[in-house]
Design a protein around this motif. Sequence first.
Motif, PDB file in Angstrom:
ATOM      1  N   SER A   1     -51.336  52.185  14.788  1.00 59.36           N
ATOM      2  CA  SER A   1     -51.235  50.922  15.528  1.00 59.36           C
ATOM      3  C   SER A   1     -51.529  49.702  14.673  1.00 59.36           C
ATOM      4  N   SER A   2     -51.939  49.892  13.444  1.00 64.42           N
ATOM      5  CA  SER A   2     -52.308  48.753  12.610  1.00 64.42           C
ATOM      6  C   SER A   2     -51.086  48.173  11.901  1.00 64.42           C
ATOM      7  N   ALA A   3     -51.239  46.956  11.447  1.00 62.89           N
ATOM      8  CA  ALA A   3     -50.139  46.267  10.764  1.00 62.89           C
ATOM      9  C   ALA A   3     -49.820  46.958   9.446  1.00 62.89           C
ATOM     10  N   ARG A   4     -48.548  47.177   9.193  1.00 66.30           N
ATOM     11  CA  ARG A   4     -48.103  47.788   7.937  1.00 66.30           C
ATOM     12  C   ARG A   4     -47.905  46.729   6.849  1.00 66.30           C
ATOM     13  N   VAL A   5     -47.607  45.509   7.293  1.00 65.49           N
ATOM     14  CA  VAL A   5     -47.379  44.388   6.380  1.00 65.49           C
ATOM     15  C   VAL A   5     -47.883  43.129   7.064  1.00 65.49           C
ATOM     16  N   TRP A   6     -48.580  42.277   6.318  1.00 67.29           N
ATOM     17  CA  TRP A   6     -48.868  40.945   6.840  1.00 67.29           C
ATOM     18  C   TRP A   6     -48.868  39.961   5.680  1.00 67.29           C
ATOM     19  N   LEU A   7     -48.617  38.701   6.027  1.00 66.53           N
ATOM     20  CA  LEU A   7     -48.439  37.672   5.010  1.00 66.53           C
ATOM     21  C   LEU A   7     -48.990  36.350   5.500  1.00 66.53           C
ATOM     22  N   ASN A   8     -49.765  35.704   4.678  1.00 67.78           N
ATOM     23  CA  ASN A   8     -50.224  34.341   4.906  1.00 67.78           C
ATOM     24  C   ASN A   8     -49.680  33.547   3.724  1.00 67.78           C
ATOM     25  N   MET A   9     -48.801  32.587   4.006  1.00 67.74           N
ATOM     26  CA  MET A   9     -48.140  31.876   2.917  1.00 67.74           C
ATOM     27  C   MET A   9     -48.072  30.378   3.150  1.00 67.74           C
ATOM     28  N   ASN A  10     -47.902  29.648   2.061  1.00 69.67           N
ATOM     29  CA  ASN A  10     -47.629  28.223   2.100  1.00 69.67           C
ATOM     30  C   ASN A  10     -46.126  28.093   1.931  1.00 69.67           C
TER      31      ASN A  10
ATOM     32  N   PHE B   1     -36.867  32.371   4.026  1.00 67.33           N
ATOM     33  CA  PHE B   1     -37.634  33.097   3.016  1.00 67.33           C
ATOM     34  C   PHE B   1     -37.343  34.589   3.094  1.00 67.33           C
ATOM     35  N   ASP B   2     -37.614  35.286   1.999  1.00 62.37           N
ATOM     36  CA  ASP B   2     -37.615  36.744   1.961  1.00 62.37           C
ATOM     37  C   ASP B   2     -39.049  37.191   1.746  1.00 62.37           C
ATOM     38  N   CYS B   3     -39.495  38.153   2.535  1.00 58.49           N
ATOM     39  CA  CYS B   3     -40.780  38.806   2.335  1.00 58.49           C
ATOM     40  C   CYS B   3     -40.469  40.182   1.751  1.00 58.49           C
ATOM     41  N   ASN B   4     -40.830  40.403   0.504  1.00 61.12           N
ATOM     42  CA  ASN B   4     -40.528  41.654  -0.182  1.00 61.12           C
ATOM     43  C   ASN B   4     -41.689  42.624  -0.007  1.00 61.12           C
ATOM     44  N   ILE B   5     -41.397  43.762   0.615  1.00 60.96           N
ATOM     45  CA  ILE B   5     -42.413  44.733   1.027  1.00 60.96           C
ATOM     46  C   ILE B   5     -42.625  45.760  -0.075  1.00 60.96           C
ATOM     47  N   ASN B   6     -43.890  46.029  -0.403  1.00 60.48           N
ATOM     48  CA  ASN B   6     -44.245  46.968  -1.461  1.00 60.48           C
ATOM     49  C   ASN B   6     -43.928  48.410  -1.063  1.00 60.48           C
ATOM     50  N   SER B   7     -44.596  48.931  -0.046  1.00 58.45           N
ATOM     51  CA  SER B   7     -44.337  50.289   0.451  1.00 58.45           C
ATOM     52  C   SER B   7     -43.398  50.165   1.647  1.00 58.45           C
ATOM     53  N   ALA B   8     -42.212  50.669   1.501  1.00 50.95           N
ATOM     54  CA  ALA B   8     -41.150  50.465   2.486  1.00 50.95           C
ATOM     55  C   ALA B   8     -41.535  50.952   3.882  1.00 50.95           C
ATOM     56  N   MET B   9     -40.985  50.278   4.877  1.00 51.98           N
ATOM     57  CA  MET B   9     -41.136  50.703   6.261  1.00 51.98           C
ATOM     58  C   MET B   9     -40.344  51.996   6.454  1.00 51.98           C
ATOM     59  N   SER B  10     -40.649  52.747   7.505  1.00 52.85           N
ATOM     60  CA  SER B  10     -39.971  54.025   7.710  1.00 52.85           C
ATOM     61  C   SER B  10     -38.525  53.849   8.183  1.00 52.85           C
ATOM     62  N   ASN B  11     -38.201  52.710   8.803  1.00 52.21           N
ATOM     63  CA  ASN B  11     -36.833  52.414   9.222  1.00 52.21           C
ATOM     64  C   ASN B  11     -36.713  50.904   9.442  1.00 52.21           C
ATOM     65  N   ILE B  12     -35.529  50.436   9.814  1.00 52.77           N
ATOM     66  CA  ILE B  12     -35.330  48.989   9.984  1.00 52.77           C
ATOM     67  C   ILE B  12     -35.681  48.497  11.379  1.00 52.77           C
ATOM     68  N   ASN B  13     -36.160  49.368  12.231  1.00 49.64           N
ATOM     69  CA  ASN B  13     -36.494  48.998  13.609  1.00 49.64           C
ATOM     70  C   ASN B  13     -37.964  48.615  13.733  1.00 49.64           C
ATOM     71  N   TYR B  14     -38.369  47.569  13.045  1.00 54.24           N
ATOM     72  CA  TYR B  14     -39.759  47.118  13.113  1.00 54.24           C
ATOM     73  C   TYR B  14     -39.823  45.733  13.750  1.00 54.24           C
ATOM     74  N   ALA B  15     -40.973  45.449  14.326  1.00 54.44           N
ATOM     75  CA  ALA B  15     -41.181  44.165  15.006  1.00 54.44           C
ATOM     76  C   ALA B  15     -41.912  43.197  14.087  1.00 54.44           C
ATOM     77  N   THR B  16     -41.695  41.918  14.324  1.00 59.39           N
ATOM     78  CA  THR B  16     -42.406  40.879  13.579  1.00 59.39           C
ATOM     79  C   THR B  16     -42.997  39.873  14.552  1.00 59.39           C
ATOM     80  N   ALA B  17     -43.998  39.181  14.091  1.00 57.77           N
ATOM     81  CA  ALA B  17     -44.621  38.110  14.873  1.00 57.77           C
ATOM     82  C   ALA B  17     -45.059  37.040  13.887  1.00 57.77           C
ATOM     83  N   GLY B  18     -45.206  35.824  14.370  1.00 56.89           N
ATOM     84  CA  GLY B  18     -45.620  34.781  13.464  1.00 56.89           C
ATOM     85  C   GLY B  18     -46.234  33.602  14.174  1.00 56.89           C
ATOM     86  N   SER B  19     -46.893  32.776  13.401  1.00 62.62           N
ATOM     87  CA  SER B  19     -47.457  31.541  13.924  1.00 62.62           C
ATOM     88  C   SER B  19     -47.480  30.521  12.798  1.00 62.62           C
TER      89      SER B  19
END
Length: 90
Positions: A12-21, A45-63
Motif C-alpha cells: 500500500s505504500s508509494a512506489r515513487v514520489w517526487l518533490n520538485m521545483n 515534465f518527465d519523471c524517470n523512475i529508477n525501479s520500474a513499475m510492474s505495469n502501466i496501470n498506476y495512479a498518480t496524485a499531486g499538489s
Amino acid sequence: MTSIARDSARSSSARVWLNMNGSGTVAISDSFNVTSITDETTGHFDCNINSAMSNINYATAGSNIGDTIGLYACAIESSGTANTVSKYEF
C-alpha cells in the motif's frame, strides 16, 4: 507487526514520489525511486523512475504550493503521451 500486516503495508505504500521545483531551473528537492526529471516544455515534465513499475496501470496524485502572491491549483495528469513502467510524463 505480523508478516501479513507488513506485506500489506508494503503493497500500500508509494512506489515513487517526487518533490520538485518546476520553475526556473528545474530541480529535484527530494524523491524516492526517481533517477531524474526532464523539463520537456513549459509546464510539461518527465519523471524517470529508477525501479520500474510492474505495469502501466498506476495512479498518480499531486499538489502544488503557491507563493506569496497566491495559491495555485495543480492537477497531475498524463501529458497525452503513453506512459511507460519507467517514465511518467506530466
